[in-house]
Scaffold this motif. Structure first.
Motif, short mmCIF file in Angstrom:
data_model
loop_
_atom_site.label_atom_id
_atom_site.label_comp_id
_atom_site.label_asym_id
_atom_site.label_seq_id
_atom_site.Cartn_x
_atom_site.Cartn_y
_atom_site.Cartn_z
N ASP A 174 -1.54 -6.36 0.29
CA ASP A 174 -0.91 -5.36 0.61
C ASP A 174 0.30 -5.52 1.19
N SER A 175 0.12 -6.63 2.01
CA SER A 175 1.34 -7.12 2.71
C SER A 175 2.11 -7.61 1.62
N MET A 176 1.73 -8.30 0.78
CA MET A 176 2.79 -9.07 -0.09
C MET A 176 3.39 -8.09 -1.14
N GLU A 177 2.60 -7.01 -1.24
CA GLU A 177 3.32 -5.77 -2.17
C GLU A 177 4.26 -5.05 -1.40
N LYS A 178 4.15 -4.72 -0.04
CA LYS A 178 5.30 -4.26 0.84
C LYS A 178 6.28 -4.94 0.94
N GLN A 179 6.11 -6.41 0.97
CA GLN A 179 7.22 -7.49 1.26
C GLN A 179 8.05 -7.37 -0.19
N MET A 180 7.46 -7.40 -1.44
CA MET A 180 8.07 -7.36 -2.56
C MET A 180 8.96 -6.24 -2.58
N ARG A 181 8.08 -4.95 -2.54
CA ARG A 181 8.90 -3.70 -2.45
C ARG A 181 10.03 -3.74 -1.76
N ALA A 182 9.87 -4.02 -0.38
CA ALA A 182 11.25 -4.18 0.52
C ALA A 182 12.31 -5.11 0.00
N ASP A 183 11.85 -6.22 -0.57
CA ASP A 183 12.77 -7.09 -1.29
C ASP A 183 13.40 -6.61 -2.37
N ARG A 184 12.53 -5.87 -3.15
CA ARG A 184 13.31 -5.30 -4.33
C ARG A 184 14.27 -4.09 -3.89
N GLU A 185 13.82 -2.95 -2.82
CA GLU A 185 14.65 -2.19 -2.29
C GLU A 185 15.96 -2.81 -1.66
N LYS A 186 15.82 -3.94 -1.06
CA LYS A 186 17.07 -4.59 -0.54
C LYS A 186 17.96 -5.00 -1.69
N ARG A 187 17.43 -5.55 -2.71
CA ARG A 187 18.42 -6.00 -3.68
C ARG A 187 18.82 -4.84 -4.46
N ALA A 188 18.17 -3.78 -4.55
CA ALA A 188 18.93 -2.56 -5.13
C ALA A 188 20.08 -2.18 -4.22
#
Length: 384
Positions: A174-188
């Motif tokens: 779950d933490s990894m998914e949140k981190q990945m989602r945050a990273d993708r949102e950051k890149r977006a």
């Protein structure tokens, strides 16, 4: 035939069959048979038809020489950052020495499984979770080197080791998914900001070019308009100068006198009556006195003679024949013209008593040598 003899024959045939079965052994392809004599290794049977000593030699093991694939169940492994992950592996191995695989290890498959689990824990224990998830090739190479070295004395060669899956705990997932989602949102967001920045730069450059072109167009337009206004003003000034020159030249050539000025005064009387506010206009009955005062005031103006010798250059304005009017309108116009002439003559006499024109009858005498009495004097251009 004696039944006893038949039993003996049947026992003999059975003995022969059992004897042949124990003597002839068929080994399948890619297999190897381990033969023991009295419990001791004697030989290895190759693939095909083989003959052994019955009741003495015994084929104890049949070893598969093909490459085998063994999948081990997931094993819990603790990483360097104290996270438990489940790793399941797949091992590809092959038996190269049937004798060592038979007598050097009791169960080589179980031995390989336990060795894989301990080696995997040793390798993953020195990595954190991020490195474990991204270092599959490194883990595979480490496992293969350790297993190949350990299983060499067992007559087994490990060809390949693969990690089927690395499963972190659900909370870590779950933490990894949140981190990945945050990273993708950051890149977006970064990409969107860069796009907006590029769009703003291009828009600003476009506006700059547009303003420059508009300014150049306005400058050229103002220059051309100023040149046009300058030329127009020059032409207008030249026209006005020429018009004034012509007017003054005409005035000086015509040599106006006080009679002409009195006539101009009479022509201005109808214009005074123009306008919506002038409902009633009364002509003074004592016009003779007004003309006398006008003549006396004009006589005081310096540079204007009381009587001129006539125009220097006569301008032909067309036919001077008076229009013929019918009825009482013609009589009325004639009487008005006569009154005007008398008033002009009286004004001239009052302004210059010694001129010899003291009576209104002198006006027709001047007209006898020139134009008819009813003829209107030629129009004089207005003075400025």
């Amino acid at each position: 035939m004696n039944p006893y003899a038949l039993g003996i024959i049947a026992l003999f045939v059975l003995f022969v069959v059992v004897l042949l079965a124990r003597t002839v052994r068929i080994v399948p392809q890619a297999r190897a048979g381990i033969v023991e004599r009295f419990g001791k290794y004697k030989e290895t049977l190759p693939a095909g038809l083989n003959v052994v000593v019955p009741f003495v030699d015994k084929v104890r093991y049949l070893i598969d020489l093909r490459e085998q694939v063994v999948s081990f169940p997931p094993q819990p492994v603790i990483t360097e950052d104290n996270l438990v992950v489940s790793i399941d592996t797949v091992i590809y191995f092959q038996v190269t020495d049937p004798i060592a695989a038979t007598y050097e290890i009791a169960n080589y498959i179980q031995a390989i499984e336990q060795l894989t689990m301990t080696t995997l824990r040793n390798i993953v224990g020195g990595m954190d979770l991020e490195e474990t998830l991204t270092s599959r090739d490194q883990i595979n190479s480490g496992l293969r080197g350790v297993l190949d070295e350990a299983t060499g004395k067992w007559g087994i060669r490990v060809n390949r080791v693969e990690l089927k899956g690395i499963d972190p705990p659900p909370s870590i997932k779950d933490s990894m998914e949140k981190q990945m989602r945050a990273d993708r949102e950051k890149r977006a967001v970064i990409l969107t900001a860069e796009g907006q920045r590029q769009a703003a730069i291009l828009t600003a450059e476009g506006n700059k070019q547009s303003m420059i072109l508009n300014a150049e167009g306005d400058r050229e337009s103002l220059i051309l308009r100023a040149q046009a206004n300058r030329e127009s003003a020059i032409l207008r000034a030249q026209g006005e100068a020429q018009a004034i020159t012509n007017v003054f030249q005409a005035i000086h050539d015509g040599q106006p006198d006080q009679s002409l000025l009195a006539y101009q005064y009479l022509q201005m009387l109808p214009k005074i009556a123009e306008g919506d506010a002038n409902k009633v206009w009364v002509i003074p009955s004592e016009i003779t006195k007004a003309l006398e005062g006008l003549g006396s005031s004009i006589g005081e103006v310096a540079g204007i003679p009381q009587k001129s010798g006539g125009v220097r250059h006569r301008v032909d304005y067309g036919s001077t024949e008076p229009a013929v009017l019918s009825g009482g309108l013609d009589n009325e116009l004639s009487s008005t013209t006569k009154a005007v002439e008398d008033a002009i003559a009286e004004a001239e006499h009052a302004a210059n008593p010694g001129s010899g024109r003291g009576t209104p009858d002198a006006a027709p005498a001047d007209d006898a040598a020139g134009d008819a009495p009813a003829e209107e004097p030629p129009a004089t251009p207005p003075t400025t």
